[in-house]
Design a protein around this motif. Structure first.
Motif, short mmCIF file in Angstrom:
data_model
loop_
_atom_site.label_atom_id
_atom_site.label_comp_id
_atom_site.label_asym_id
_atom_site.label_seq_id
_atom_site.Cartn_x
_atom_site.Cartn_y
_atom_site.Cartn_z
N ALA A 61 43.94 35.96 66.27
CA ALA A 61 43.76 35.02 65.15
C ALA A 61 42.46 35.31 64.39
O ALA A 61 42.45 35.34 63.15
N VAL A 62 41.36 35.52 65.12
CA VAL A 62 40.06 35.80 64.47
C VAL A 62 40.12 37.09 63.68
O VAL A 62 39.67 37.16 62.52
N ALA A 63 40.69 38.16 64.29
CA ALA A 63 40.77 39.45 63.60
C ALA A 63 41.66 39.36 62.37
O ALA A 63 41.31 39.88 61.30
N GLY A 88 42.89 50.03 52.90
CA GLY A 88 43.44 50.63 54.11
C GLY A 88 42.46 50.59 55.27
O GLY A 88 42.82 50.28 56.42
N LEU A 89 41.17 50.88 55.00
CA LEU A 89 40.15 50.85 56.06
C LEU A 89 39.94 49.43 56.59
O LEU A 89 39.69 49.23 57.77
N ALA A 90 40.06 48.44 55.69
CA ALA A 90 39.96 47.04 56.14
C ALA A 90 41.09 46.71 57.10
O ALA A 90 40.89 45.99 58.10
N LEU A 91 42.28 47.24 56.82
CA LEU A 91 43.41 47.01 57.71
C LEU A 91 43.21 47.68 59.06
O LEU A 91 43.61 47.15 60.11
N LEU A 109 38.46 45.07 65.66
CA LEU A 109 38.08 43.68 65.92
C LEU A 109 38.91 43.09 67.06
O LEU A 109 38.39 42.39 67.93
N LEU A 110 40.22 43.37 67.04
CA LEU A 110 41.12 42.84 68.07
C LEU A 110 40.71 43.30 69.46
O LEU A 110 40.64 42.51 70.40
N ILE A 111 40.42 44.60 69.61
CA ILE A 111 40.04 45.13 70.92
C ILE A 111 38.74 44.50 71.40
O ILE A 111 38.64 44.02 72.53
N SER A 112 37.73 44.52 70.54
CA SER A 112 36.40 44.06 70.96
C SER A 112 36.39 42.56 71.28
O SER A 112 35.76 42.13 72.26
N SER A 143 39.96 37.25 59.57
CA SER A 143 38.84 38.00 58.98
C SER A 143 39.35 39.02 57.98
O SER A 143 38.81 39.13 56.86
N VAL A 144 40.37 39.78 58.37
CA VAL A 144 40.91 40.82 57.47
C VAL A 144 41.61 40.17 56.27
O VAL A 144 41.49 40.66 55.13
N LEU A 145 42.32 39.08 56.50
CA LEU A 145 43.00 38.38 55.39
C LEU A 145 42.00 37.91 54.34
O LEU A 145 42.20 38.10 53.13
N VAL A 146 40.91 37.28 54.79
CA VAL A 146 39.89 36.79 53.85
C VAL A 146 39.27 37.94 53.09
O VAL A 146 39.09 37.89 51.87
#
Length: 448
Positions: free
Chosen positions: A373-375, A349-352, A358-361, A378-381
């Motif tokens: 796409a990057v965020a 849950g915290l990874a999600l 990540l998206l904001i920054s 990263s979370v998928l991997v």
């Protein structure tokens, strides 16, 4: 005591109800960091607005232009009866005040060429412009014969021409109004009104030159931001605006004519034609000039992509992403009989939640698509690798990776839509529910 603990532990491991309660509780707990993320988005968006406002104030704020207007003062003589206690009689006191008459043009033609450019401060960006404005037309014959103002009370020698604008700071050339053969220099006047006043020096031979229709013209260069608007004070007002800005938002009480409107990546061209019958005020005022800004028309020059707004819309789906992902893990646990510890659910849950930070920054330093796409990758991997360690093998981790990738793709499509976002979102949620119902049909819910 140990036996009771063993029973409780076995119930937590084997009971479907217990696992569902744990997942539901963790989902509620994860709402706390998700709300912190939403607060962070709002804070960054507010900071952006603050910086853009500061940039615009230094360059020049929005511009609303009205004029030219002829202003002619006249005397108003009033009599007041006053009782004198000493003589026990009334006497008449004469009072003289100065009022003003305002006359608008018969024809008003406005052309504006608006050159925009971005201004940056740190990671924030605002769009500002420099406008070259040309105004011409003609004033009507000015005649007080249809009023009750005596001719001798009209102060023709103090007649002036006015321009009104919201942005004196942005003016880059001293405006000069050409009135027949006269060139009238303009000076600012103190005003507490929304529109600041620029007034000419007295017009020589005003009575004679306003005895017939009188042409006028002036040019103005002005810096501004956010919007450029005009007041249609002409009996017939024609306006043309050209700009290199590709995303105009036509604003105000009147829209441009569709037949002459062009918008492309190189800029836009728009024309307006407004008649006196189209607006709710007359061509002359006596005593006081009202605020007519509600009748303004023009264009907003806006940055079309607001990364914070898109991030905020994405975060609103956070509970859906977290809930469905934890539900997928729960279903896998029930089907495969693999035990997943509550701590492992919490890490997932915290990874999600980290996806949104990540998206904001990243979006502050790149475009939204790249940041998303990057965020997402990263979370998928991270979750796929972590679930590989939990679930053993590749079947279930790949299922989770595919499910989460589909969910992120679905949400990205929704936030790009405007008119069909609700429709697509509703259909998508219906399909997701159908898939979950189909996947859970063979689970033995009696194992409690």
């Amino acid at each position: 005591m140990e036996q009771k603990k063993s029973r409780f532990s076995n119930w937590m491991r084997n009971s479907i109800t217990a696992r569902m309660l744990v997942v539901g509780f963790l989902l509620l707990v994860l709402l706390i960091p998700l709300e912190f993320v939403k607060s962070l988005i709002n804070e960054r968006a507010y900071r952006q607005e603050e910086v853009v406002r500061e940039i615009n104030q230094k360059w020049g704020n929005e511009v609303l232009l009205s004029g030219p207007i002829v202003k002619i003062p006249y005397k108003v003589i009033s009599e007041e009866k006053i009782f004198n206690e000493k003589s026990n009689a009334y006497y008449t006191k004469t009072k003289e005040t100065i009022e003003h008459a305002y006359f608008f043009p018969d024809k008003l033609n406005i052309t504006s060429n608006v050159d925009t450019k971005p201004l940056n401060r740190s990671i924030y960006e605002s769009v500002v412009y420099s406008a070259a404005i040309g105004v011409k037309g003609n004033f009507p014959t000015i005649d007080f014969s249809d009023t009750d103002i005596p001719e001798e009370n009209i102060l023709w020698e103090k007649a002036t021409v006015l321009l009104k604008t919201t942005n004196l700071k942005g003016i880059k050339t001293t405006p000069v109004v050409n009135l027949a053969s006269e060139a009238l220099s303009m000076t600012p006047q103190y005003s507490t009104e929304y529109l600041n006043t620029i007034q000419s020096y007295y017009i020589a031979n005003a009575k004679e030159i306003f005895a017939a229709s009188l042409p006028f013209s002036f040019d103005l260069k002005i810096n501004g931001s956010e919007s450029l608007k005009f007041l249609p004070i002409g009996k017939e007002t024609d306006a043309t605006m050209k700009s290199n800005w590709h995303s105009p938002s036509f604003d105000g009480n009147f829209l441009p004519e569709d037949t002459n409107k062009e918008i492309s990546q190189e800029g836009f061209t728009a024309t307006w034609r407004i008649l006196q019958i189209n607006r709710q005020f007359e061509q002359s005022f006596f005593g006081h000039l009202p605020d007519l800004s509600a009748s303004a028309f023009g264009t907003k020059l806006i940055i079309p992509v607001d990364e914070y707004q898109k991030s905020e819309r994405t975060a609103k789906y956070g509970i859906l992403v977290i809930g469905l992902t934890l539900l997928v893990f729960l279903l896998i646990q029930l089907v495969s009989r693999i035990y997943i510890h509550p701590f492992q659910y919490m890490m997932i849950g915290l990874a999600l939640v980290m996806f949104y930070t990540l998206l904001i920054s990243i979006s502050e330093h790149s475009n939204f698509f790249k940041a998303y796409a990057v965020a997402a990758i990263s979370v998928l991997v991270l979750i796929t690798v972590y679930s590989r360690a939990i679930l053993k093998g590749f079947k279930f981790p790949l299922l989770i990776c595919g499910s989460l990738a589909s969910l992120y793709g679905f949400i990205y499509v929704i936030i790009q839509l405007e008119n069909y976002a609700l429709l697509v979102g509703s259909i998508g949620l219906f399909l997701i529910l159908a898939i979950i119902m189909f996947a859970s049909r063979r689970i033995d819910w009696n194992n409690d």
